[in-house]
Design a protein around this motif. Structure first.
Motif, mmCIF file in Angstrom:
data_model
loop_
_atom_site.group_PDB
_atom_site.id
_atom_site.type_symbol
_atom_site.label_atom_id
_atom_site.label_comp_id
_atom_site.label_asym_id
_atom_site.label_seq_id
_atom_site.Cartn_x
_atom_site.Cartn_y
_atom_site.Cartn_z
ATOM 1 N N VAL A 51 0.853 -1.185 0.000
ATOM 2 C CA VAL A 51 0.000 0.000 0.000
ATOM 3 C C VAL A 51 0.895 1.243 0.000
ATOM 4 O O VAL A 51 1.695 1.420 0.923
ATOM 5 C CB VAL A 51 -0.917 0.031 1.241
ATOM 6 C CG1 VAL A 51 -1.832 1.252 1.191
ATOM 7 C CG2 VAL A 51 -1.735 -1.239 1.336
ATOM 8 N N PRO A 52 0.797 2.093 -1.010
ATOM 9 C CA PRO A 52 1.628 3.300 -1.044
ATOM 10 C C PRO A 52 1.430 4.137 0.225
ATOM 11 O O PRO A 52 0.297 4.406 0.627
ATOM 12 C CB PRO A 52 1.122 4.054 -2.279
ATOM 13 C CG PRO A 52 0.557 2.983 -3.155
ATOM 14 C CD PRO A 52 -0.049 1.985 -2.218
ATOM 15 N N VAL A 53 2.532 4.506 0.855
ATOM 16 C CA VAL A 53 2.489 5.288 2.093
ATOM 17 C C VAL A 53 2.653 6.765 1.765
ATOM 18 O O VAL A 53 3.596 7.159 1.074
ATOM 19 C CB VAL A 53 3.587 4.836 3.076
ATOM 20 C CG1 VAL A 53 3.595 5.721 4.319
ATOM 21 C CG2 VAL A 53 3.369 3.380 3.472
ATOM 22 N N VAL A 54 1.731 7.582 2.273
ATOM 23 C CA VAL A 54 1.770 9.023 2.037
ATOM 24 C C VAL A 54 2.088 9.716 3.359
ATOM 25 O O VAL A 54 1.354 9.581 4.336
ATOM 26 C CB VAL A 54 0.422 9.532 1.484
ATOM 27 C CG1 VAL A 54 0.441 11.051 1.331
ATOM 28 C CG2 VAL A 54 0.124 8.862 0.144
ATOM 29 N N THR A 55 3.193 10.443 3.393
ATOM 30 C CA THR A 55 3.610 11.145 4.612
ATOM 31 C C THR A 55 3.505 12.658 4.460
ATOM 32 O O THR A 55 3.980 13.389 5.322
ATOM 33 C CB THR A 55 5.057 10.771 4.973
ATOM 34 O OG1 THR A 55 5.923 11.108 3.870
ATOM 35 C CG2 THR A 55 5.192 9.287 5.265
ATOM 36 N N GLU A 56 2.885 13.111 3.388
ATOM 37 C CA GLU A 56 2.801 14.540 3.110
ATOM 38 C C GLU A 56 1.848 15.232 4.087
ATOM 39 O O GLU A 56 1.009 14.599 4.728
ATOM 40 C CB GLU A 56 2.311 14.760 1.681
ATOM 41 C CG GLU A 56 0.903 14.230 1.440
ATOM 42 C CD GLU A 56 0.505 14.248 -0.022
ATOM 43 O OE1 GLU A 56 -0.714 14.244 -0.294
ATOM 44 O OE2 GLU A 56 1.397 14.242 -0.880
ATOM 45 N N GLY A 57 1.971 16.540 4.177
ATOM 46 C CA GLY A 57 1.078 17.324 5.024
ATOM 47 C C GLY A 57 1.618 17.522 6.420
ATOM 48 O O GLY A 57 2.616 16.926 6.836
ATOM 49 N N ASN A 58 0.947 18.373 7.163
ATOM 50 C CA ASN A 58 1.335 18.657 8.537
ATOM 51 C C ASN A 58 1.081 17.445 9.416
ATOM 52 O O ASN A 58 -0.010 16.865 9.400
ATOM 53 C CB ASN A 58 0.542 19.866 9.055
ATOM 54 C CG ASN A 58 1.065 20.370 10.383
ATOM 55 O OD1 ASN A 58 1.108 19.643 11.368
ATOM 56 N ND2 ASN A 58 1.474 21.627 10.410
#
Length: 320
Positions: free
Chosen positions: A41-48
């Motif tokens: 599952v692609p992990v998204v760490t973007e954002g505050n």
């Protein structure tokens, strides 16, 4: 090394902090392949990292071109529909502690504190995220937030494997290699046809037991190729794109299907389709003395779990 007076907070802190930073540096060099949810599952760490959650807009085109008169006023128009969705984030944690005895012994012997507890906390944190990514259940049994994961999202189209096995059974062990291959390719084909050839599934997930079964079952009595090897080389996705199909076996699929049956998942592995929100990956906070005989190191993370954004680019096949 002389004895350290651990009743002196500053002196104790001077011993603990260097120990902690060395352990923390070593811990993040350790990988845990069995909990490598990012591979699936692609992990998204973007954002505050302290945001309450995320909001996104889904846009779909509507309308069609038609024949018109050169003098007509009936021009057909295209338009777009927009839907907004939100996904909340939550704080979780797992840390460790050192006792007065452990600190005193390490100081007296002039050795570094063991990183065993930190490794355990890190591993538990990875397992927590793996469970969330796969099923939405942090302990593998209950969904405390009402979340689902990559293998049990209710919006994903779900079918039952073809009843072509012995006695109209649907499970792989009751079928010939040809019928098993047909089931796997049907899952891949389903994504293509249901999206009017817009989507192609590049990943196929199988229950670990079924993955092992295919990897040890010959393609035929005269073949030195297994069913899994044949499927890897001869499948709808590879034939259509020329690229290899990713096939993995995961334990989360053993009972993910309807009625606790084994489930197969076909999907395009892309953050556009599904993503695991991890705005704050697991990390340790500086140690502090929580009592006269214990030092605590808190470990925290923030996550929103798995979000399926394009369910039509996925397919579940149950009772395999």
């Amino acid at each position: 090394m002389g004895a350290i007076d651990f009743t002196d907070a500053q002196q104790a802190l001077g011993f603990v902090r260097p120990q902690f930073f060395n352990i923390e540096r070593n811990i993040y060099e350790v990988k845990y392949p069995s909990f490598d949810y990012a591979e699936l599952v692609p992990v998204v760490t973007e954002g505050n990292e302290w945001a309450r959650g995320t909001l996104f807009t889904s846009i779909d085109a509507a309308g069609k071109a038609e024949f018109i008169s050169g003098k007509g006023f009936d021009m057909p128009y295209a338009d777009v529909s927009r839907s907004q969705f939100t996904k909340g984030f939550a704080l979780a944690g797992v840390g460790f502690e050192w006792s007065l005895e452990e600190l005193q012994t390490a100081a007296m012997e002039g050795i570094n504190l063991s990183d065993t507890k930190a490794r355990a906390a890190r591993r538990v944190g990875e397992q927590f995220c793996w469970n969330l990514a796969m099923t939405g259940k942090p302990d593998g049994a209950t969904s405390q937030k009402g979340w689902t994961g990559a293998v049990n999202d209710p919006s994903v189209p779900t079918t039952t494997a073809a009843a072509t096995g012995t006695g109209s059974a649907t499970t792989f062990p009751t079928k010939t290699p040809d019928l098993i291959l047909a089931d796997a390719n049907a899952a891949l084909t389903g994504v293509i046809t249901s999206t009017n050839e817009v989507e192609s599934a590049d990943t196929l997930l199988l229950p670990t037991s079924r993955y092992l079964y295919l990897s040890s079952t010959p393609r035929s009595s005269t073949s030195d190729t297994t069913v899994l090897q044949y499927l890897q080389q001869n499948n709808v996705y590879t034939a259509r794109t020329g690229r290899p199909l990713t096939i993995r076996g995961i334990r989360a699929l053993e009972t993910a299907g309807a009625g606790g049956t084994k489930r197969m998942v076909a999907y395009r592995r892309d953050p556009e389709v599904l993503r695991f929100h991890l705005p704050m990956p697991h990390r340790f906070l500086p140690p502090f003395q929580k009592s006269s005989m214990a030092w605590e190191v808190a470990g925290i993370l923030r996550t929103g779990g798995t979000e399926v954004r394009l369910p039509s680019a996925m397919a579940y096949v149950d009772n395999i």
